[in-house]
Design a protein around this motif. Structure first.
Motif: not given
Length: 121
Positions: A23-31, A33-39
């Motif tokens: 959740a912390a990684k997904l919520d971090d706007p500065l991370a 992360m590619s769209d595929a990795e986020r999905t």
């Protein structure tokens, strides 16, 4: 939803810690992360939280069997938990009741402070 299930409270706790991290990684706007990795991470998060809910409901059904009917009526799914498997590690750690020594009885304390002696008179 086939495959993995949470087997015991230790795995549940590991899953809880993992979803907080995700959740912390997904919520971090500065991370970065590619769209595929986020999905992919979001799918893992959703699957893990679903497994946790089913395990928790299974534990509640184990405590109160009437919840089984209620969950069935409202369409909730739960994990059937085998109570023997769940209690096995705990039983290994405890000694049989015959071998356990009784707790020591508390000793009566006598006042050792001379200032409090006048209170007892």
């Amino acid at each position: 939803m086939s495959g993995k299930v949470i087997q015991n409270d230790e795995q549940y706790e590991k899953a809880r810690v993992a979803i907080l991290d995700m959740a912390a990684k997904l919520d971090d706007p500065l991370a970065e992360m590619s769209d595929a990795e986020r999905t992919r991470l979001m799918a893992i998060y959703d699957r893990t939280t679903d497994l946790m809910q089913r395990y928790r409901r299974g534990k509640l059904v184990q405590l109160d069997p009437h919840l089984r009917d209620i969950y069935r009526q409202i369409g909730y799914k739960w994990q059937e938990i085998d109570s023997e498997t769940e209690r096995q590690p705990e039983d290994d750690q405890q000694e049989p009741a015959e071998k356990q020594s009784p707790p020591p009885e508390p000793e009566e304390k006598t006042p050792s402070n001379p200032l409090s002696d006048w209170l007892e008179d």
